[in-house]
Design a protein around this motif. Sequence first.
Motif, PDB file in Angstrom:
ATOM      1  N   GLY A  55       0.823  -1.221   0.000  1.00 13.15           N
ATOM      2  CA  GLY A  55       0.000   0.000   0.000  1.00 13.15           C
ATOM      3  C   GLY A  55       0.847   1.256   0.000  1.00 13.15           C
ATOM      4  O   GLY A  55       0.541   2.233  -0.692  1.00 13.15           O
ATOM      5  N   ARG A  56       1.944   1.251   0.757  1.00 13.58           N
ATOM      6  CA  ARG A  56       2.863   2.392   0.780  1.00 13.58           C
ATOM      7  C   ARG A  56       3.463   2.619  -0.602  1.00 13.58           C
ATOM      8  O   ARG A  56       3.532   3.752  -1.078  1.00 13.58           O
ATOM      9  CB  ARG A  56       3.969   2.142   1.800  1.00 13.58           C
ATOM     10  CG  ARG A  56       5.054   3.183   1.795  1.00 13.58           C
ATOM     11  CD  ARG A  56       6.210   2.761   2.697  1.00 13.58           C
ATOM     12  NE  ARG A  56       7.312   3.664   2.580  1.00 13.58           N
ATOM     13  CZ  ARG A  56       8.321   3.525   1.727  1.00 13.58           C
ATOM     14  NH1 ARG A  56       8.344   2.484   0.921  1.00 13.58           N
ATOM     15  NH2 ARG A  56       9.293   4.398   1.670  1.00 13.58           N
ATOM     16  N   ASP A  57       3.901   1.543  -1.234  1.00 10.05           N
ATOM     17  CA  ASP A  57       4.489   1.665  -2.565  1.00 10.05           C
ATOM     18  C   ASP A  57       3.476   2.162  -3.595  1.00 10.05           C
ATOM     19  O   ASP A  57       3.803   2.988  -4.448  1.00 10.05           O
ATOM     20  CB  ASP A  57       5.085   0.337  -3.008  1.00 10.05           C
ATOM     21  CG  ASP A  57       6.298  -0.060  -2.182  1.00 10.05           C
ATOM     22  OD1 ASP A  57       6.916   0.843  -1.572  1.00 10.05           O
ATOM     23  OD2 ASP A  57       6.626  -1.259  -2.149  1.00 10.05           O
ATOM     24  N   ILE A  58       2.258   1.667  -3.510  1.00  6.52           N
ATOM     25  CA  ILE A  58       1.205   2.121  -4.433  1.00  6.52           C
ATOM     26  C   ILE A  58       0.889   3.588  -4.192  1.00  6.52           C
ATOM     27  O   ILE A  58       0.720   4.365  -5.140  1.00  6.52           O
ATOM     28  CB  ILE A  58      -0.056   1.238  -4.292  1.00  6.52           C
ATOM     29  CG1 ILE A  58       0.223  -0.153  -4.866  1.00  6.52           C
ATOM     30  CG2 ILE A  58      -1.254   1.877  -4.995  1.00  6.52           C
ATOM     31  CD1 ILE A  58      -0.872  -1.160  -4.607  1.00  6.52           C
ATOM     32  N   LEU A  59       0.817   3.992  -2.930  1.00  7.00           N
ATOM     33  CA  LEU A  59       0.540   5.387  -2.602  1.00  7.00           C
ATOM     34  C   LEU A  59       1.632   6.309  -3.138  1.00  7.00           C
ATOM     35  O   LEU A  59       1.347   7.371  -3.707  1.00  7.00           O
ATOM     36  CB  LEU A  59       0.392   5.546  -1.088  1.00  7.00           C
ATOM     37  CG  LEU A  59      -0.059   6.898  -0.575  1.00  7.00           C
ATOM     38  CD1 LEU A  59      -1.460   7.200  -1.074  1.00  7.00           C
ATOM     39  CD2 LEU A  59      -0.016   6.921   0.928  1.00  7.00           C
ATOM     40  N   ILE A  60       2.884   5.913  -2.990  1.00  7.70           N
ATOM     41  CA  ILE A  60       3.992   6.707  -3.524  1.00  7.70           C
ATOM     42  C   ILE A  60       3.909   6.779  -5.042  1.00  7.70           C
ATOM     43  O   ILE A  60       4.110   7.850  -5.641  1.00  7.70           O
ATOM     44  CB  ILE A  60       5.340   6.115  -3.065  1.00  7.70           C
ATOM     45  CG1 ILE A  60       5.526   6.342  -1.569  1.00  7.70           C
ATOM     46  CG2 ILE A  60       6.501   6.719  -3.848  1.00  7.70           C
ATOM     47  CD1 ILE A  60       6.710   5.624  -0.970  1.00  7.70           C
ATOM     48  N   LEU A  61       3.598   5.663  -5.692  1.00  7.43           N
ATOM     49  CA  LEU A  61       3.498   5.635  -7.152  1.00  7.43           C
ATOM     50  C   LEU A  61       2.354   6.513  -7.649  1.00  7.43           C
ATOM     51  O   LEU A  61       2.519   7.276  -8.616  1.00  7.43           O
ATOM     52  CB  LEU A  61       3.311   4.198  -7.637  1.00  7.43           C
ATOM     53  CG  LEU A  61       3.275   3.994  -9.135  1.00  7.43           C
ATOM     54  CD1 LEU A  61       4.609   4.403  -9.752  1.00  7.43           C
ATOM     55  CD2 LEU A  61       2.966   2.551  -9.464  1.00  7.43           C
ATOM     56  N   VAL A  62       1.206   6.455  -6.985  1.00  8.06           N
ATOM     57  CA  VAL A  62       0.068   7.299  -7.377  1.00  8.06           C
ATOM     58  C   VAL A  62       0.409   8.770  -7.182  1.00  8.06           C
ATOM     59  O   VAL A  62       0.112   9.605  -8.046  1.00  8.06           O
ATOM     60  CB  VAL A  62      -1.199   6.901  -6.576  1.00  8.06           C
ATOM     61  CG1 VAL A  62      -2.306   7.937  -6.730  1.00  8.06           C
ATOM     62  CG2 VAL A  62      -1.687   5.535  -7.020  1.00  8.06           C
ATOM     63  N   GLY A  63       1.055   9.104  -6.075  1.00  8.05           N
ATOM     64  CA  GLY A  63       1.470  10.485  -5.851  1.00  8.05           C
ATOM     65  C   GLY A  63       2.439  10.969  -6.910  1.00  8.05           C
ATOM     66  O   GLY A  63       2.353  12.101  -7.390  1.00  8.05           O
ATOM     67  N   LEU A  64       3.355  10.113  -7.311  1.00  8.29           N
ATOM     68  CA  LEU A  64       4.309  10.456  -8.360  1.00  8.29           C
ATOM     69  C   LEU A  64       3.612  10.706  -9.692  1.00  8.29           C
ATOM     70  O   LEU A  64       3.928  11.671 -10.390  1.00  8.29           O
ATOM     71  CB  LEU A  64       5.340   9.331  -8.508  1.00  8.29           C
ATOM     72  CG  LEU A  64       6.470   9.569  -9.486  1.00  8.29           C
ATOM     73  CD1 LEU A  64       7.401  10.648  -8.950  1.00  8.29           C
ATOM     74  CD2 LEU A  64       7.226   8.287  -9.721  1.00  8.29           C
ATOM     75  N   VAL A  65       2.647   9.868 -10.020  1.00  8.55           N
ATOM     76  CA  VAL A  65       1.898  10.044 -11.271  1.00  8.55           C
ATOM     77  C   VAL A  65       1.090  11.334 -11.241  1.00  8.55           C
ATOM     78  O   VAL A  65       1.052  12.084 -12.223  1.00  8.55           O
ATOM     79  CB  VAL A  65       0.990   8.819 -11.535  1.00  8.55           C
ATOM     80  CG1 VAL A  65       0.007   9.092 -12.664  1.00  8.55           C
ATOM     81  CG2 VAL A  65       1.838   7.598 -11.851  1.00  8.55           C
ATOM     82  N   VAL A  66       0.453  11.637 -10.116  1.00  8.36           N
ATOM     83  CA  VAL A  66      -0.328  12.876  -9.996  1.00  8.36           C
ATOM     84  C   VAL A  66       0.576  14.099 -10.154  1.00  8.36           C
ATOM     85  O   VAL A  66       0.241  15.043 -10.870  1.00  8.36           O
ATOM     86  CB  VAL A  66      -1.091  12.911  -8.640  1.00  8.36           C
ATOM     87  CG1 VAL A  66      -1.653  14.288  -8.360  1.00  8.36           C
ATOM     88  CG2 VAL A  66      -2.185  11.873  -8.628  1.00  8.36           C
ATOM     89  N   ILE A  67       1.723  14.081  -9.505  1.00  6.88           N
ATOM     90  CA  ILE A  67       2.658  15.200  -9.638  1.00  6.88           C
ATOM     91  C   ILE A  67       3.161  15.312 -11.063  1.00  6.88           C
ATOM     92  O   ILE A  67       3.273  16.407 -11.619  1.00  6.88           O
ATOM     93  CB  ILE A  67       3.820  15.052  -8.634  1.00  6.88           C
ATOM     94  CG1 ILE A  67       3.307  15.228  -7.213  1.00  6.88           C
ATOM     95  CG2 ILE A  67       4.919  16.055  -8.923  1.00  6.88           C
ATOM     96  CD1 ILE A  67       4.320  14.888  -6.148  1.00  6.88           C
ATOM     97  N   GLN A  68       3.444  14.168 -11.700  1.00  5.78           N
ATOM     98  CA  GLN A  68       3.906  14.165 -13.087  1.00  5.78           C
ATOM     99  C   GLN A  68       2.858  14.774 -14.015  1.00  5.78           C
ATOM    100  O   GLN A  68       3.182  15.557 -14.909  1.00  5.78           O
ATOM    101  CB  GLN A  68       4.225  12.728 -13.525  1.00  5.78           C
ATOM    102  CG  GLN A  68       4.612  12.560 -14.968  1.00  5.78           C
ATOM    103  CD  GLN A  68       6.017  13.012 -15.266  1.00  5.78           C
ATOM    104  OE1 GLN A  68       6.873  12.983 -14.400  1.00  5.78           O
ATOM    105  NE2 GLN A  68       6.264  13.421 -16.486  1.00  5.78           N
ATOM    106  N   ILE A  69       1.603  14.446 -13.795  1.00  7.32           N
ATOM    107  CA  ILE A  69       0.528  14.959 -14.652  1.00  7.32           C
ATOM    108  C   ILE A  69       0.298  16.446 -14.415  1.00  7.32           C
ATOM    109  O   ILE A  69       0.109  17.212 -15.365  1.00  7.32           O
ATOM    110  CB  ILE A  69      -0.774  14.159 -14.412  1.00  7.32           C
ATOM    111  CG1 ILE A  69      -0.607  12.740 -14.973  1.00  7.32           C
ATOM    112  CG2 ILE A  69      -1.969  14.845 -15.051  1.00  7.32           C
ATOM    113  CD1 ILE A  69      -1.740  11.805 -14.608  1.00  7.32           C
ATOM    114  N   THR A  70       0.323  16.884 -13.167  1.00  6.81           N
ATOM    115  CA  THR A  70      -0.007  18.279 -12.874  1.00  6.81           C
ATOM    116  C   THR A  70       1.147  19.244 -13.108  1.00  6.81           C
ATOM    117  O   THR A  70       0.940  20.344 -13.612  1.00  6.81           O
ATOM    118  CB  THR A  70      -0.489  18.434 -11.414  1.00  6.81           C
ATOM    119  OG1 THR A  70       0.510  17.944 -10.534  1.00  6.81           O
ATOM    120  CG2 THR A  70      -1.791  17.697 -11.197  1.00  6.81           C
TER     121      THR A  70
END
Length: 97
Positions: A55-70
Motif C-alpha cells: 500500500g505504501r508503494d502504491i501510494l507513492i506511485l500514485v502520488g508520483l503520477v499525480v505530480i507528473q501529470i499536474t
Amino acid sequence: MDGYIARRYNQRSELGAILDPLADKLLLVSGIVLLSIPWRYFATIPLWLTCTIIGRDILILVGLVVIQITIGKVTVKPRIPGKIATVLQMAVVLWIY
C-alpha cells in the motif's frame, strides 16, 4: 551491484535512474509477497504487514503520477527515510527466511 558498477565507471542514464530502483523494489516486494504465502517449511510475514508495504508503494506511485501529470517532469532522488524503509524491509525478509 549494478548501481555500484554504474557509479564506478561513471555510466549514468535517465532511464537507468528510473529502472534500477524499480527493479530493486520489485525484487523486494516479490520476496515479501512470496514470504506471506503459507509454506510448509518457512515462517510467514503477517498479511497486514505485506498489505502495508504494498500500500505504501502504491501510494507513492500514485502520488508520483499525480505530480507528473499536474506539474510535469519529476526528479526522483533517494532520501534517507526511503533508504531506511528499504533496509527494514530487507531485514524482515532475511528475518523470516
